[in-house]
Structure formats: C-alpha cells, structure tokens
Design a protein around this motif. Structure first.
Motif, PDB file in Angstrom:
ATOM      1  N   UNK A  90      -3.324 -33.738 -43.208  1.00  0.00           N
ATOM      2  CA  UNK A  90      -1.541 -33.987 -43.113  1.00  0.00           C
ATOM      3  C   UNK A  90      -0.852 -33.536 -41.629  1.00  0.00           C
ATOM      4  N   UNK A  91      -1.558 -32.599 -41.116  1.00  0.00           N
ATOM      5  CA  UNK A  91      -1.359 -31.933 -39.899  1.00  0.00           C
ATOM      6  C   UNK A  91      -2.542 -32.883 -38.792  1.00  0.00           C
ATOM      7  N   UNK A  92      -0.790 -32.538 -37.797  1.00  0.00           N
ATOM      8  CA  UNK A  92      -1.376 -33.246 -36.642  1.00  0.00           C
ATOM      9  C   UNK A  92      -1.398 -32.767 -35.219  1.00  0.00           C
ATOM     10  N   UNK A  93      -2.316 -32.369 -34.902  1.00  0.00           N
ATOM     11  CA  UNK A  93      -2.707 -31.271 -33.163  1.00  0.00           C
ATOM     12  C   UNK A  93      -3.378 -32.654 -31.881  1.00  0.00           C
ATOM     13  N   UNK A  94      -2.156 -31.678 -31.295  1.00  0.00           N
ATOM     14  CA  UNK A  94      -2.673 -32.089 -29.957  1.00  0.00           C
ATOM     15  C   UNK A  94      -3.409 -31.623 -29.409  1.00  0.00           C
ATOM     16  N   UNK A  95      -4.810 -32.232 -29.012  1.00  0.00           N
ATOM     17  CA  UNK A  95      -6.134 -30.892 -28.159  1.00  0.00           C
ATOM     18  C   UNK A  95      -6.373 -31.615 -27.106  1.00  0.00           C
ATOM     19  N   UNK A  96      -5.876 -30.811 -26.339  1.00  0.00           N
ATOM     20  CA  UNK A  96      -6.119 -30.025 -25.124  1.00  0.00           C
ATOM     21  C   UNK A  96      -7.871 -30.005 -24.587  1.00  0.00           C
ATOM     22  N   UNK A  97      -8.124 -30.312 -23.983  1.00  0.00           N
ATOM     23  CA  UNK A  97      -9.486 -30.394 -23.514  1.00  0.00           C
ATOM     24  C   UNK A  97      -9.540 -30.366 -21.723  1.00  0.00           C
ATOM     25  N   UNK A 154      -8.794 -41.735 -32.221  1.00  0.00           N
ATOM     26  CA  UNK A 154      -7.184 -42.047 -31.139  1.00  0.00           C
ATOM     27  C   UNK A 154      -7.711 -42.422 -29.881  1.00  0.00           C
ATOM     28  N   UNK A 155      -6.821 -42.750 -29.257  1.00  0.00           N
ATOM     29  CA  UNK A 155      -6.997 -43.062 -28.091  1.00  0.00           C
ATOM     30  C   UNK A 155      -6.857 -41.375 -27.150  1.00  0.00           C
ATOM     31  N   UNK A 156      -7.845 -41.566 -26.032  1.00  0.00           N
ATOM     32  CA  UNK A 156      -7.992 -40.398 -25.242  1.00  0.00           C
ATOM     33  C   UNK A 156      -6.634 -40.227 -23.978  1.00  0.00           C
ATOM     34  N   UNK A 157      -5.553 -39.987 -23.929  1.00  0.00           N
ATOM     35  CA  UNK A 157      -4.680 -39.884 -22.613  1.00  0.00           C
ATOM     36  C   UNK A 157      -5.235 -38.316 -21.304  1.00  0.00           C
ATOM     37  N   UNK A 158      -5.611 -39.146 -20.754  1.00  0.00           N
ATOM     38  CA  UNK A 158      -4.971 -38.273 -19.397  1.00  0.00           C
ATOM     39  C   UNK A 158      -4.981 -39.107 -18.096  1.00  0.00           C
ATOM     40  N   UNK A 159      -3.851 -39.571 -17.773  1.00  0.00           N
ATOM     41  CA  UNK A 159      -2.957 -39.688 -16.100  1.00  0.00           C
ATOM     42  C   UNK A 159      -2.085 -40.194 -16.408  1.00  0.00           C
ATOM     43  N   UNK A 160      -1.273 -39.506 -16.049  1.00  0.00           N
ATOM     44  CA  UNK A 160       0.581 -38.648 -16.081  1.00  0.00           C
ATOM     45  C   UNK A 160       0.808 -39.837 -15.859  1.00  0.00           C
ATOM     46  N   UNK A 161       0.440 -40.352 -14.491  1.00  0.00           N
ATOM     47  CA  UNK A 161       0.789 -42.282 -13.584  1.00  0.00           C
ATOM     48  C   UNK A 161       0.417 -43.372 -14.469  1.00  0.00           C
ATOM     49  N   UNK A 196      -8.706 -33.525 -16.091  1.00  0.00           N
ATOM     50  CA  UNK A 196     -10.051 -33.982 -14.782  1.00  0.00           C
ATOM     51  C   UNK A 196     -11.431 -33.089 -14.730  1.00  0.00           C
ATOM     52  N   UNK A 197     -11.324 -32.144 -15.217  1.00  0.00           N
ATOM     53  CA  UNK A 197     -12.587 -31.592 -14.932  1.00  0.00           C
ATOM     54  C   UNK A 197     -12.955 -31.282 -16.213  1.00  0.00           C
ATOM     55  N   UNK A 198     -11.937 -31.715 -17.780  1.00  0.00           N
ATOM     56  CA  UNK A 198     -12.231 -31.968 -19.051  1.00  0.00           C
ATOM     57  C   UNK A 198     -13.768 -33.000 -18.748  1.00  0.00           C
ATOM     58  N   UNK A 199     -13.193 -34.166 -18.326  1.00  0.00           N
ATOM     59  CA  UNK A 199     -13.772 -35.247 -18.109  1.00  0.00           C
ATOM     60  C   UNK A 199     -15.677 -34.833 -17.121  1.00  0.00           C
ATOM     61  N   UNK A 200     -15.137 -34.356 -16.274  1.00  0.00           N
ATOM     62  CA  UNK A 200     -16.577 -33.796 -16.204  1.00  0.00           C
ATOM     63  C   UNK A 200     -17.765 -33.532 -17.479  1.00  0.00           C
ATOM     64  N   UNK A 201     -17.260 -32.864 -17.879  1.00  0.00           N
ATOM     65  CA  UNK A 201     -17.820 -32.442 -18.721  1.00  0.00           C
ATOM     66  C   UNK A 201     -18.484 -33.476 -20.723  1.00  0.00           C
ATOM     67  N   UNK A 202     -17.290 -33.878 -20.761  1.00  0.00           N
ATOM     68  CA  UNK A 202     -17.221 -34.801 -22.297  1.00  0.00           C
ATOM     69  C   UNK A 202     -16.635 -35.864 -21.964  1.00  0.00           C
ATOM     70  N   UNK A 203     -17.156 -36.918 -21.871  1.00  0.00           N
ATOM     71  CA  UNK A 203     -16.354 -38.162 -21.660  1.00  0.00           C
ATOM     72  C   UNK A 203     -15.007 -38.631 -22.535  1.00  0.00           C
ATOM     73  N   UNK A 204     -14.123 -39.868 -22.163  1.00  0.00           N
ATOM     74  CA  UNK A 204     -13.088 -40.046 -22.858  1.00  0.00           C
ATOM     75  C   UNK A 204     -13.699 -41.431 -24.205  1.00  0.00           C
ATOM     76  N   UNK A 205     -14.898 -41.707 -23.885  1.00  0.00           N
ATOM     77  CA  UNK A 205     -15.778 -41.874 -25.089  1.00  0.00           C
ATOM     78  C   UNK A 205     -15.838 -41.513 -26.350  1.00  0.00           C
ATOM     79  N   UNK A 206     -16.438 -40.544 -25.751  1.00  0.00           N
ATOM     80  CA  UNK A 206     -17.046 -39.826 -27.497  1.00  0.00           C
ATOM     81  C   UNK A 206     -16.179 -39.229 -27.641  1.00  0.00           C
ATOM     82  N   UNK A 207     -15.309 -38.248 -27.273  1.00  0.00           N
ATOM     83  CA  UNK A 207     -14.016 -38.176 -27.764  1.00  0.00           C
ATOM     84  C   UNK A 207     -13.263 -38.776 -28.313  1.00  0.00           C
ATOM     85  N   UNK A 208     -12.844 -39.835 -27.307  1.00  0.00           N
ATOM     86  CA  UNK A 208     -12.390 -40.773 -28.496  1.00  0.00           C
ATOM     87  C   UNK A 208     -12.746 -41.764 -29.409  1.00  0.00           C
TER      88      UNK A 208
END
Length: 412
Positions: free
Chosen positions: A3-10, A56-63, A39-51
């Motif tokens: 039941x816990x919710x974790x925001x994971x920053x990679x 859940x959707x992977x959040x990347x873009x502040x803009x 952006x650095x994390x995406x050099x090592x793992x893909x958003x598709x694999x993480x998602x």
C-alpha cells in the motif's frame, strides 16, 4: 511496503540497471512505484523497460505541456509516501545539495516534503572527494537517509567504496524509513558494526588470520537492528548469514575493512567487534611460495595494519559513540582500561579469549566506560548483544541523531 507509494528517481550511473530489480521487488512487496528518469539515467536504462516493470508512465521532461498542465512537478513531489534516488550519482547529489532545479528530477527533489532515501553510486575517487562528502553531510543534515555505498569492483576495472547497494538492501532501508514508529528506541539512528576476522594474504593460497567466528559481532548487529537502528555490518570472512534487516558489507583484509567503515560514515555509533589482524605480510607474493628441499622456510616480513578503532575514534566524522573490543588472554581488565585510553574510544568490551570464546556460543565480558568497569556474567552471545544494544540506545537517547538527520551533539 504493501500500500505504500514510492517515487523512484533514477539518475545517471552504470548501476542504474539495479533500479529495475528494485522496482520489481517493490511491486512484489505491494508498493506502487512512480519512476522519474534523468537524462543521464536514460543513457543506462530505457524508459520502456522502467515503465514495463513499474506499470506506470515514466516522467522525464520538466517542460512537458501535458505533464505540467496541472503543475506536474509539484504533484509528483507531494503524492508519494517516500522518494528514493537509486542510483544517486555524484552530479545529482551535488545538484540536490545546492538546490538546483534544472530538470524534472532535481525540481521534484527541491519541492518534496516527503522522506528521502539516497543510494549513492560512483567511482571510489568521486565518492571520497571532499566535495561529494560535503554534499552528503549537507543532505544528511537536512534529513535525507542513506543506504550504501558498498565496497567492491567497479565498471572502471577499479575497486573501492562507491558500489550501489543491492536492491534488497535498498528495499529494507525503504521499509525502515516508512515504519519508524514500529522500529524501537534506535529508530532514526545509524550504527556501524564490524565483525569477524580479517584475512591478510601472504601469497595467492595462504593468509594470516585468527579464530574469530563473527558470532558476537553479528549478534550485536542483529540486536541493534531489532531496536530500530539502521545497521551497516562490515564483516570479514565468516560462515554466518547477516542478521535480518542489516546491510552487510563483506571484506577480506584490514585495509578493505577500514575503507568500508569510512564509506559507511556518518554514523551515530560504531561498534568495532571485529578481530582485525594486527599485522599483514609486508609484501604479498604473486605466486605460491614453494617448499624447496634442503632450504629453510622463506622469511616472512610483517607490516602493521591500519588501526580501525583508533582511526574512527579520531575521525573528522567521528561517531558520537565509539565502542571497541579487547580480546585478551591475561590482565583482561587492566589491558582493556589502557586500551580505551590509548585508542580514544568511549567504551571497551573486554573478554578473556583463552578458552572457548572464539567460535563458542557464550561470552563473559567486562564493559569499560569513563565511569568505571562493569563485570557481566557469562551469557549467551545473543544476550550479551542485547545488553550492549540496550546500553547503546540509552546512551544515544531520542530518535533523531546526527546520522539520522539532525546535526549537533548527541546527549550522553
């Protein structure tokens, strides 16, 4: 974690692949995981694999217009129960420490009011750099908790402190972070424990060692964890599994043990129960030393090993309580009293090891403090550990410590 919710920053590190396994473990434990990828994390793992693993959707873009339609960075910062940065690169730690908000992940960290767990990962030289250590001290003083880094081989064919903690260790640290009310009198405290022998190589086959089994040190680590402490157990070669809820770092030599201990700082207390070899071979032979018929044995030159207890007692980031052990075969109390003064530590736990103590199930100890000497009866090592853990909790007092997130003196 159910039941816990974790925001994971990679963030960007070659060890980012472990974030995928952590995500799997969190979901298996019943937690919800919302990933934020730099952006650095995406050099090592893909958003598709993480998602795919997070579900859940992977959040990347502040803009992102869609993501920021409802001020998404603030919503991301406030909705979880905890935020975990896994791995936390040197660059990301620096940006956090100095309040930069130049991408989505850094902005979320600046906006969050949730408990934060950092799992650093970087080259040993970057981890030991004064700038990184100053950033860590600043983040810890602001309330961040830290798991790792460990000591071992790295991507650059080098070895040292800086390895990302294992996913299971990070999961345990998150569980403790989210359940402090059930954790006991040492909740919020970080305690460093050393245990077992060290092996000092003579050649690729032989080594200098002692008969320590690690039973007492491991029991102490488990007793401290049972009182709610976040425990880092740095142990030499032993046949024992680490106690539940304890982060274990395995080493071989005294020099590796010292490096792992310094990497584990800051800590509220350090319990140096390991039987560290006083000497090592002055030069390790590259090949096995051979017995030559008619020739005397080759000479074995010895060099002093680093003094881990004295080093921690005089360290710039000295724990508020430093406890050493004195394994003696004669004049047990007198030698322990002298050792406490010589090493500069707060307490010494002295025992007579001339019998079956090393490797045995029981121990009879004397606790040497600034107030005097207490003679404890012969007890099972688990009971000795429980008594010592209770004394540590009484000495530290309260739930918020230096390593747990509040700078300043710990009450005596």
């Amino acid at each position: 974690m159910a039941g816990r919710h974790v925001l994971l920053v990679v963030s960007g590190s070659v060890s980012a692949y472990k974030a995928l396994e952590l995500t799997r473990l969190l979901r298996k434990a019943g937690a919800r995981v919302t990933p934020v990828l730099t952006a650095g994390g995406a050099r090592f793992v893909t958003p598709h694999a993480l998602q795919a693993i997070a579900g859940e959707a992977v959040h990347q873009d502040l803009w992102s217009l869609a993501g920021e339609a409802e001020i998404g960075h603030i919503r991301l910062a406030r909705m979880p129960d905890a935020v975990a940065v896994v791995p936390a690169s040197a660059s990301f730690l620096a940006r956090m420490a100095h309040g930069l908000a130049d991408d989505l992940a850094a902005t979320v960290m600046l906006a969050t009011d949730r408990p934060v767990l950092l799992a650093p990962a970087m080259n040993w030289a970057m981890w030991g750099h004064p700038a990184t250590q100053a950033n860590m001290d600043l983040l810890i003083a602001r309330g961040a908790r830290v798991v790792g880094p460990g000591v071992g081989a790295m991507a650059e064919a080098e070895s040292g402190p800086g390895r990302l903690a294992e996913p299971a260790e990070i999961l345990a640290a998150l569980a403790a972070l989210l359940a402090p009310e059930a954790a006991g009198p040492l909740a919020g405290r970080h305690v460093l424990v050393t245990s077992g022998p060290t092996h000092e190589p003579i050649d690729p086959v032989r080594y200098i060692a002692n008969r320590s089994s690690g039973r007492q040190g491991h029991a102490i680590a488990g007793a401290l964890a049972a009182l709610g402490a976040r425990v880092t157990l740095v142990h030499g070669p032993v046949a024992l599994p680490p106690p539940p809820g304890v982060r274990a770092v395995g080493v071989e030599s005294a020099r590796e043990m010292l490096a792992a201990c310094e990497a584990a700082l800051p800590a509220d207390a350090a319990i140096c129960a390991a039987a560290v070899a006083d000497w090592r071979a002055a030069g390790e032979a590259a090949q096995k030393l051979k017995k030559v018929p008619g020739q005397p044995p080759p000479p074995l030159a010895l060099a002093l090993n680093p003094d881990i207890l004295a080093t921690l007692s005089g360290h710039a980031r000295r724990p508020a309580l430093v406890v050493g052990f004195a394994a003696e075969t004669e004049k047990v109390v007198a030698n322990a009293v002298a050792k406490r003064q010589r090493k500069g530590c707060d307490w010494i736990v002295a025992n007579d090891v001339s019998g079956d103590v090393m490797g045995g199930a029981e121990n009879a100890v004397h606790l040497v403090t600034e107030a005097g000497v207490e003679d404890w009866p012969r007890l099972p090592k688990q009971e000795v550990a429980a008594r010592l853990a209770a004394r540590v909790a009484a000495r530290l007092g309260g739930a918020e410590g230096i390593a747990g997130g509040m700078a300043g003196e710990v009450p005596a």
